[in-house]
Write a protein that holds these residues in place. Structure first.
Motif, PDB file in Angstrom:
ATOM      1  N   THR A   8     -52.733  24.903  20.387  1.00  0.00           N
ATOM      2  CA  THR A   8     -51.265  24.564  20.780  1.00  0.00           C
ATOM      3  C   THR A   8     -50.022  25.927  20.291  1.00  0.00           C
ATOM      4  OG1 THR A   8     -52.053  22.420  19.768  1.00  0.00           O
ATOM      5  CG2 THR A   8     -49.211  23.763  19.495  1.00  0.00           C
ATOM      6  N   TRP A  11     -50.501  27.907  23.561  1.00  0.00           N
ATOM      7  CA  TRP A  11     -49.367  27.273  24.325  1.00  0.00           C
ATOM      8  C   TRP A  11     -48.130  27.628  23.999  1.00  0.00           C
ATOM      9  CZ3 TRP A  11     -45.910  23.550  24.115  1.00  0.00           C
ATOM     10  CH2 TRP A  11     -45.421  22.841  25.108  1.00  0.00           C
ATOM     11  N   LEU A  12     -47.302  27.174  22.861  1.00  0.00           N
ATOM     12  CA  LEU A  12     -46.090  27.316  22.407  1.00  0.00           C
ATOM     13  C   LEU A  12     -45.459  28.334  22.056  1.00  0.00           C
ATOM     14  CD1 LEU A  12     -43.002  25.897  21.115  1.00  0.00           C
ATOM     15  CD2 LEU A  12     -44.738  26.348  19.033  1.00  0.00           C
ATOM     16  N   LEU A  15     -44.807  29.421  26.358  1.00  0.00           N
ATOM     17  CA  LEU A  15     -43.584  28.565  26.780  1.00  0.00           C
ATOM     18  C   LEU A  15     -42.290  29.161  25.987  1.00  0.00           C
ATOM     19  CD1 LEU A  15     -42.348  26.338  27.921  1.00  0.00           C
ATOM     20  CD2 LEU A  15     -42.546  24.413  25.182  1.00  0.00           C
ATOM     21  N   ILE A 115     -40.310  20.783  23.290  1.00  0.00           N
ATOM     22  CA  ILE A 115     -40.866  20.336  24.479  1.00  0.00           C
ATOM     23  C   ILE A 115     -42.198  19.710  23.694  1.00  0.00           C
ATOM     24  CG2 ILE A 115     -42.022  21.373  26.099  1.00  0.00           C
ATOM     25  CD1 ILE A 115     -38.672  22.655  27.239  1.00  0.00           C
ATOM     26  N   ALA A 116     -42.985  20.846  23.069  1.00  0.00           N
ATOM     27  CA  ALA A 116     -44.019  20.826  22.064  1.00  0.00           C
ATOM     28  C   ALA A 116     -44.173  19.538  21.337  1.00  0.00           C
ATOM     29  CB  ALA A 116     -44.558  21.929  21.029  1.00  0.00           C
ATOM     30  N   LEU A 118     -42.518  16.879  22.090  1.00  0.00           N
ATOM     31  CA  LEU A 118     -42.242  16.255  23.516  1.00  0.00           C
ATOM     32  C   LEU A 118     -44.104  15.730  23.928  1.00  0.00           C
ATOM     33  CD1 LEU A 118     -39.048  16.372  24.884  1.00  0.00           C
ATOM     34  CD2 LEU A 118     -39.857  13.985  23.354  1.00  0.00           C
ATOM     35  N   ARG A 119     -44.261  16.773  24.118  1.00  0.00           N
ATOM     36  CA  ARG A 119     -45.985  16.860  25.160  1.00  0.00           C
ATOM     37  C   ARG A 119     -47.119  16.056  23.572  1.00  0.00           C
ATOM     38  NH1 ARG A 119     -50.225  22.136  24.620  1.00  0.00           N
ATOM     39  NH2 ARG A 119     -51.561  21.286  25.818  1.00  0.00           N
ATOM     40  N   LEU A 120     -46.985  16.420  22.208  1.00  0.00           N
ATOM     41  CA  LEU A 120     -48.021  16.189  21.764  1.00  0.00           C
ATOM     42  C   LEU A 120     -47.765  14.821  21.361  1.00  0.00           C
ATOM     43  CD1 LEU A 120     -47.518  18.931  18.606  1.00  0.00           C
ATOM     44  CD2 LEU A 120     -49.580  18.468  20.409  1.00  0.00           C
ATOM     45  N   ARG A 122     -46.677  12.455  23.674  1.00  0.00           N
ATOM     46  CA  ARG A 122     -47.106  12.058  24.878  1.00  0.00           C
ATOM     47  C   ARG A 122     -48.895  11.950  24.539  1.00  0.00           C
ATOM     48  NH1 ARG A 122     -42.735  14.078  28.800  1.00  0.00           N
ATOM     49  NH2 ARG A 122     -41.599  11.804  28.475  1.00  0.00           N
ATOM     50  N   ALA A 123     -49.609  12.905  24.098  1.00  0.00           N
ATOM     51  CA  ALA A 123     -50.722  12.749  23.722  1.00  0.00           C
ATOM     52  C   ALA A 123     -51.780  12.092  22.293  1.00  0.00           C
ATOM     53  CB  ALA A 123     -51.482  14.893  23.426  1.00  0.00           C
TER      54      ALA A 123
END
Length: 125
Positions: A8, A11-12, A15, A115-116, A118-120, A122-123
């Motif tokens: 994570t 990825w961050l 981004l 954004i991270a 939101l991604r987490l 949704r996961a």
């Protein structure tokens, strides 16, 4: 758990770097090279602060007590705050005429946190 945390964070950081470069390209096209470089400097500050705080917060192992993990997190955030003040003071002197683009680059890296999230989120669904 540590592997997921590291994934994570990487990825961050990617981004944040991409958002900084996109901001620098936009400023470069609209305002010129000095402003684009200032955006990159601001983005670089954001990426550096994220990397340092993630390394410090992630230093606590998954076997640590919750109090130890929270202490590591608070120490990481304190270090991040001190580094942010020092870096922005230094950059304010070097880029005095371009401080708005510096802040724009930094804000682009802060946008990556949202954004991270939101991604987490949704996961987790």
């Amino acid at each position: 758990m540590q592997e997921r945390f590291a994934h994570t964070v990487v990825w961050l950081l990617r981004l944040q770097a991409v958002l900084s470069v996109l901001g620098a390209l936009a400023f470069g096209l609209l305002a010129g090279v000095p402003q684009a470089l200032a955006v990159l400097v601001g983005g670089g500050i954001g990426v550096l602060l994220t990397a340092v705080s993630a390394l410090r917060a992630g230093a606590a192992t998954s076997e640590a007590e919750p109090a130890q993990m929270m202490a590591a997190f608070y120490r990481a955030m304190a270090l991040k705050l001190v580094l942010a003040v020092v870096l922005f003071v230094v950059v304010a002197k070097w880029f005095a005429g371009y401080f708005a683009p510096v802040l724009t680059g930094y804000v682009a890296t802060v946008l990556a946190y949202w954004i991270a999230l939101l991604r987490l989120g949704r996961a987790a669904e």
